[in-house]
Write an enzyme that holds these catalytic residues in place. Structure first.
Site, short mmCIF file in Angstrom:
data_model
loop_
_atom_site.label_atom_id
_atom_site.label_comp_id
_atom_site.label_asym_id
_atom_site.label_seq_id
_atom_site.Cartn_x
_atom_site.Cartn_y
_atom_site.Cartn_z
CD GLU A 91 57.26 24.59 54.40
OE1 GLU A 91 56.88 24.29 55.53
OE2 GLU A 91 56.92 25.63 53.82
CB CYS A 104 53.81 23.34 44.79
SG CYS A 104 54.60 24.94 44.96
CB CYS A 111 64.44 32.85 47.41
SG CYS A 111 64.39 33.58 45.75
CB CYS A 115 59.72 39.06 46.38
SG CYS A 115 60.39 38.64 44.77
CB CYS A 118 58.15 36.11 48.86
SG CYS A 118 58.63 34.37 48.84
CB CYS A 343 51.35 31.31 46.83
SG CYS A 343 50.49 30.41 45.62
N1 SAH Z 1 60.63 32.30 42.66
C1 SAH Z 1 59.60 31.99 41.76
C2 SAH Z 1 58.76 30.80 42.16
C3 SAH Z 1 58.40 30.67 43.60
S1 SAH Z 1 57.21 31.77 44.25
C4 SAH Z 1 58.71 33.21 41.52
O1 SAH Z 1 58.84 34.17 42.25
O2 SAH Z 1 57.92 33.16 40.58
C5 SAH Z 1 55.68 31.23 43.51
C6 SAH Z 1 54.63 32.32 43.43
O3 SAH Z 1 54.15 32.68 44.74
C7 SAH Z 1 55.18 33.61 42.82
O4 SAH Z 1 54.30 34.14 41.87
C8 SAH Z 1 55.27 34.50 44.02
O5 SAH Z 1 55.24 35.83 43.65
C9 SAH Z 1 54.07 34.09 44.83
N2 SAH Z 1 54.13 34.53 46.21
C10 SAH Z 1 55.23 34.72 46.97
N3 SAH Z 1 54.89 35.14 48.20
C11 SAH Z 1 53.55 35.21 48.23
C12 SAH Z 1 52.60 35.54 49.24
N4 SAH Z 1 52.98 35.86 50.48
N5 SAH Z 1 51.30 35.48 48.92
C13 SAH Z 1 50.90 35.10 47.69
N6 SAH Z 1 51.74 34.76 46.70
C14 SAH Z 1 53.05 34.81 46.97
FE1 SF4 Z 2 62.21 34.25 45.64
FE2 SF4 Z 2 59.88 34.46 46.87
FE3 SF4 Z 2 60.62 36.32 45.12
FE4 SF4 Z 2 59.95 33.86 44.22
S1 SF4 Z 2 58.61 35.35 45.25
S2 SF4 Z 2 61.74 35.11 43.63
S3 SF4 Z 2 60.71 32.61 45.95
S4 SF4 Z 2 61.65 35.87 47.06
#
Ligand code: SAH
Ligand code: SF4
Length: 373
Positions: A91, A104, A111, A115, A118, A343
């Site tokens: 996306e 974005c 990934c 996390c 996420c 996000c």
């Molecule tokens: N992998 C990279 C970039 C992609 S995620 C990273 O983790 O920084 C981009 C941002 O969205 C990151 O700060 C991540 O922590 C945040 N993010 C991921 N899942 C989210 C969620 N469910 N709600 C709000 N922010 C989220």
């Molecule tokens: Fe990967 Fe999502 Fe963690 Fe960013 S926030 S490193 S996209 S798992």
């Protein structure tokens, strides 16, 4: 297969032209046709010799991504879902604001960091995107938006790029680097280094590499004030704990185009949003002596996470505490809510080829309370 010209930065394109027996400077003309004018057909490239156009038609292509769907939110946010083959989809999101247009971009199908909060992380990892696939997101969005918004020649729809879509950009460094160079190149998109942001969950050695190779604005996803909690939220923390990460951030600042690092902090109800944790965060960045700004992101929930968004008052109170300690703090506006473009909601469609999903399923989503300090 024909070479995809979106895979090349200007150096790479010059080498490719060289391999066709052409003068390297032809590459600059070709590069401008592709990225500045959005051309995809060599026949259009009127100032290139017919013989070169014929050679290119045989040996090369400008390969777009195939669009699965496109959604436009009430607030003007646009979300594209692109098919990248083998059951994977990624996306890309365009966020218009009064004074800028931000794209974005995704860097991976899925990934591997996994996390907790996420949605991409919960889907697992399929593969790295190529440079051409990273750039095609920009190329397609920019030229489509220019046509749609009826922009005058020379006007840009996209003024800022954030590598905050699906994937961990610094775990796909070799494809990321040429893509960044094209974004910055004056013969292509000509974006300033301050307007291109790489967001990372903290791949320390690659932060060092980025500093040496192509320093752009850096955002680091922090999410916790101490290792015990961060280990659980961002599993990569076990490999690169906070002190190492902060040291890398401090070194990055010496070469960074901005004089601060942005720390992203996803606000999770009852997990990382207490006043004590705000105070611990202040101490953490103070002790590390890092010029930084905080961007608090209200958690965007999805069912499998088992987590909930911090209430608005708690987010504001947390922000106020950081502000009172002298740290510039913003709370991210949630955009494109109605089309799931916020996000962490970028899930695409990923064929997991790792054990990430199994790992996340095995360990219950229970976060230990933070150590009181
Ligand atoms: N992998 C990279 C970039 C992609 S995620 C990273 O983790 O920084 C981009 C941002 O969205 C990151 O700060 C991540 O922590 C945040 N993010 C991921 N899942 C989210 C969620 N469910 N709600 C709000 N922010 C989220
Ligand atoms: Fe990967 Fe999502 Fe963690 Fe960013 S926030 S490193 S996209 S798992």
């Amino acid at each position: 297969m024909a070479a995809n010209l979106l895979d090349f930065d200007l150096e790479g394109l010059a080498a490719f032209c060289g391999s066709l027996g052409e003068k390297r400077f032809r590459a600059t003309q070709l590069f401008r046709w592709i990225h500045q004018k959005g051309a995809s057909d060599f026949a259009q490239m009127s100032d290139l010799a017919k013989s070169l156009r014929d050679k290119l038609a045989d040996a090369a292509e400008i390969r777009p991504l195939s669009v699965v769907s496109e959604h436009v939110s009430d607030d003007g946010t646009v979300k594209w879902l692109f098919d990248v083959g083998a059951g994977d989809a990624i996306e890309t999101v365009f966020i218009p604001e009064v004074d800028r247009g931000t794209l974005c971009i995704s860097s991976q199908a899925g990934c591997a960091v996994g996390c907790r909060f996420c949605s991409t992380g919960h889907q697992g990892f399929s593969r790295n995107l190529t440079t051409g696939e990273i750039l095609a997101q920009l190329w397609q969005a920019e030229h489509q938006l220019r046509r749609r918004l009826n922009l005058a020649a020379g006007e840009r729809a996209i003024t800022n790029v954030v590598m905050m879509g699906m994937g961990e950009p610094l775990q796909n460094y070799s494809a990321l680097l040429p893509a960044l160079r094209v974004m910055l190149d004056d013969h292509a998109y000509g974006l300033s280094r301050r307007r291109v942001t790489v967001s990372s969950s903290g791949v320390v050695p690659m932060i060092e590499r980025l500093r040496e190779d192509c320093p752009v604005a850096l955002a680091v996803s922090l999410h916790a004030p101490d290792d015990a909690l961060r280990d659980q939220l961002v599993p990569l923390n076990k490999k690169y704990p906070l002190q190492e990460l902060l040291a890398a951030c401090r070194r990055y600042l010496a070469s960074a185009p901005r004089d601060f690092i942005t720390f992203e902090y996803c606000m999770l109800d009852g997990v990382n949003d207490s006043p004590t944790q705000a105070d611990a965060l202040v101490r953490l960045v103070r002790d590390a002596d890092i010029a930084c700004k905080f961007n608090l992101i209200p958690f965007n929930p999805f069912p499998a996470s088992g987590l909930t968004r911090s209430p608005r008052e708690r987010v504001l109170a947390f922000a106020q505490r950081l502000q009172d300690a002298g740290l510039v703090t913003t709370v991210r506006k949630t955009r494109g809510d109605d089309i799931d473009a916020a996000c962490g909601q970028l899930a695409g469609e990923v064929q997991d080829r790792t054990r990430v999903v199994a790992r996340l399923r095995r360990v219950p989503v229970v976060v230990q309370p933070v150590q009181r300090v």
